[in-house]
Design an enzyme around this catalytic site. Structure first.
Site, PDB file in Angstrom:
ATOM      1  N   TYR A   1      -0.495  -9.579  37.145  1.00  0.00           N
ATOM      2  CA  TYR A   1      -1.424  -8.710  36.424  1.00  0.00           C
ATOM      3  C   TYR A   1      -2.876  -9.079  36.697  1.00  0.00           C
ATOM      4  O   TYR A   1      -3.278 -10.243  36.580  1.00  0.00           O
ATOM      5  CB  TYR A   1      -1.139  -8.817  34.930  1.00  0.00           C
ATOM      6  CG  TYR A   1      -1.796  -7.751  34.080  1.00  0.00           C
ATOM      7  CD1 TYR A   1      -1.268  -6.482  34.013  1.00  0.00           C
ATOM      8  CD2 TYR A   1      -2.938  -8.037  33.342  1.00  0.00           C
ATOM      9  CE1 TYR A   1      -1.852  -5.501  33.219  1.00  0.00           C
ATOM     10  CE2 TYR A   1      -3.535  -7.074  32.547  1.00  0.00           C
ATOM     11  CZ  TYR A   1      -2.988  -5.801  32.498  1.00  0.00           C
ATOM     12  OH  TYR A   1      -3.569  -4.830  31.716  1.00  0.00           O
TER      13      TYR A   1
ATOM     14  N   SER B   1       5.629 -12.459  37.226  1.00  0.00           N
ATOM     15  CA  SER B   1       4.945 -11.836  36.095  1.00  0.00           C
ATOM     16  C   SER B   1       4.929 -10.321  36.282  1.00  0.00           C
ATOM     17  O   SER B   1       5.984  -9.709  36.384  1.00  0.00           O
ATOM     18  CB  SER B   1       3.554 -12.439  35.929  1.00  0.00           C
ATOM     19  OG  SER B   1       2.986 -12.047  34.703  1.00  0.00           O
ATOM     20  N   GLN B   2       3.748  -9.678  36.351  1.00  0.00           N
ATOM     21  CA  GLN B   2       3.743  -8.242  36.636  1.00  0.00           C
ATOM     22  C   GLN B   2       4.495  -7.946  37.932  1.00  0.00           C
ATOM     23  O   GLN B   2       5.252  -6.971  38.021  1.00  0.00           O
ATOM     24  CB  GLN B   2       2.318  -7.723  36.750  1.00  0.00           C
ATOM     25  CG  GLN B   2       2.239  -6.251  37.158  1.00  0.00           C
ATOM     26  CD  GLN B   2       0.823  -5.774  37.357  1.00  0.00           C
ATOM     27  OE1 GLN B   2       0.281  -5.065  36.513  1.00  0.00           O
ATOM     28  NE2 GLN B   2       0.198  -6.174  38.458  1.00  0.00           N
TER      29      GLN B   2
ATOM     30  N   ASP C   1       7.162 -19.903  27.440  1.00  0.00           N
ATOM     31  CA  ASP C   1       6.334 -18.788  27.911  1.00  0.00           C
ATOM     32  C   ASP C   1       6.015 -17.866  26.741  1.00  0.00           C
ATOM     33  O   ASP C   1       6.876 -17.132  26.259  1.00  0.00           O
ATOM     34  CB  ASP C   1       7.092 -18.031  29.010  1.00  0.00           C
ATOM     35  CG  ASP C   1       6.245 -16.976  29.706  1.00  0.00           C
ATOM     36  OD1 ASP C   1       5.148 -16.658  29.212  1.00  0.00           O
ATOM     37  OD2 ASP C   1       6.712 -16.467  30.749  1.00  0.00           O
TER      38      ASP C   1
ATOM     39  N   HIS D   1       3.995 -19.762  31.099  1.00  0.00           N
ATOM     40  CA  HIS D   1       4.098 -18.612  31.991  1.00  0.00           C
ATOM     41  C   HIS D   1       3.933 -18.974  33.469  1.00  0.00           C
ATOM     42  O   HIS D   1       4.233 -18.157  34.333  1.00  0.00           O
ATOM     43  CB  HIS D   1       3.068 -17.548  31.587  1.00  0.00           C
ATOM     44  CG  HIS D   1       3.299 -16.225  32.242  1.00  0.00           C
ATOM     45  ND1 HIS D   1       4.522 -15.582  32.201  1.00  0.00           N
ATOM     46  CD2 HIS D   1       2.478 -15.431  32.984  1.00  0.00           C
ATOM     47  CE1 HIS D   1       4.444 -14.445  32.874  1.00  0.00           C
ATOM     48  NE2 HIS D   1       3.214 -14.340  33.368  1.00  0.00           N
TER      49      HIS D   1
END
Length: 324
Positions: free
Chosen positions: A91, A187-188, A273, A302
């Protein structure tokens, strides 16, 4: 600290899905329209200063025929039929520089890194792809609520379409073995890989690393960290739009894409996370419809396993693809 359910409960956590009745038709029409608007991709040699990797500056057609940038890396002088990893970015990040993406070509793969439309100004990896179709209407700062009252106008409709077209672009490259293409990201990027895994048949594997964009409602209820907090902020201001928001998000939930997966996957999850809480990852993992495995990083947030996870991914693909 641990931020979610105990691990034994996470392993059994398989919430009901809320897939819209027209989920398949929505995505078929979206992708067909993108293909109809597509121009041939371009691969322009790029002088990176690197001596062991060949780099090309890529432009391909994504959603609406919009030009999307990327990098294509391959071991210097490689011949055809390479396995290929198509990677999506976290992200706020863009494609950065070729120097940021050397691991997969060093391991013998072709590697297509997709730029992220409208992102790449978050202070870490710069991007080069605008989003010509910015949705109108109020939204929270960031990307999570852009067009969120209408699935046809939602930002991630465009981004997920770009990602499918990136895979199709990689498959058409003469160096790439189209039967050994892998979707990957963290992640994203992991959430995008989940979407691709549910939308594209014939992938060799999917590698969702601490994936974002899963099980949205629960995420907003158990973390106040960005980016999920963008949804919370929007709903806080637009109290009468809450159900419309989550109705739209059903079309973009990694849990629903997981149920349509056909490729084997190696997930990762981090039990500390608080950005992508573990139960949101396990919701997608436990609905994944094909072969799967997961690496659990108990004392990580994360960042997950970082390069240790990359080592696991390389080993996973070596066994799966029967590489030397």
């Amino acid at each position: 600290m641990f931020v979610d359910l105990p691990l034994e409960q996470l392993r059994a956590y398989r919430p009901e899905r809320g897939e819209p009745d027209d989920f398949g038709a929505f995505w078929t029409a979206t992708l067909d329209a993108a293909r109809a608007a597509a121009a041939p991709p371009t691969f322009t040699p790029y002088h990176s200063g690197l001596s062991t990797v060949d780099v090309h500056d890529v432009t391909f057609s994504g959603f609406g025929g919009h030009p999307v940038k990327g990098w294509f890396l391959a071991p210097r002088g490689a011949a055809g039929s390479l396995p290929c990893v198509v990677e999506f970015v976290g992200y706020g990040g863009g494609r950065g520089l070729p120097l940021d993406w050397l691991a997969w070509s060093a391991a013998g793969y072709a590697h297509l890194v997709m730029d992220t439309r409208g992102q790449g100004s978050g202070g870490w990896l710069p991007g080069d792809t605008p989003d010509p179709e910015e949705s109108g209407g109020p939204h929270s700062p960031g990307f999570m609520t852009r067009g969120v009252l209408d699935p046809h106008r939602y930002y991630y409709r465009r981004l997920f379409t770009d990602a499918v077209r990136a895979v199709e672009t990689a498959r058409a490259h003469p160096l790439v073995d189209a039967t050994r293409v892998v979707a990957a990201g963290a992640s994203q990027g992991g959430g995008i890989a989940l979407a691709v895994g549910g939308l594209v048949d014939g992938l060799a594997a999917v590698l969702p690393d601490v994936p974002f964009l899963c099980h949205y409602r629960r995420a907003t209820e158990i973390t106040d960290k960005a980016p999920y907090y963008e949804l919370t902020t929007y709903c806080k201001s637009h109290r009468d739009h809450v159900e419309r928001v989550f109705d739209t998000l059903r079309y973009f939930d990694g849990v629903n894409f997981a149920a349509h997966a056909t490729a084997p996957a190696l997930f990762s999850v981090a039990l500390m996370d608080d950005v992508c809480p573990p139960s949101t990852v396990y919701a997608a993992y436990n609905h994944w419809a094909a072969a799967k495995d997961i690496r659990v990083w108990s004392y990580n947030g994360h960042e997950g396993g970082q390069n240790v996870q990359r080592v696991e991914q390389i080993a996973f693909l070596r066994d799966l693809l029967k590489l030397p």
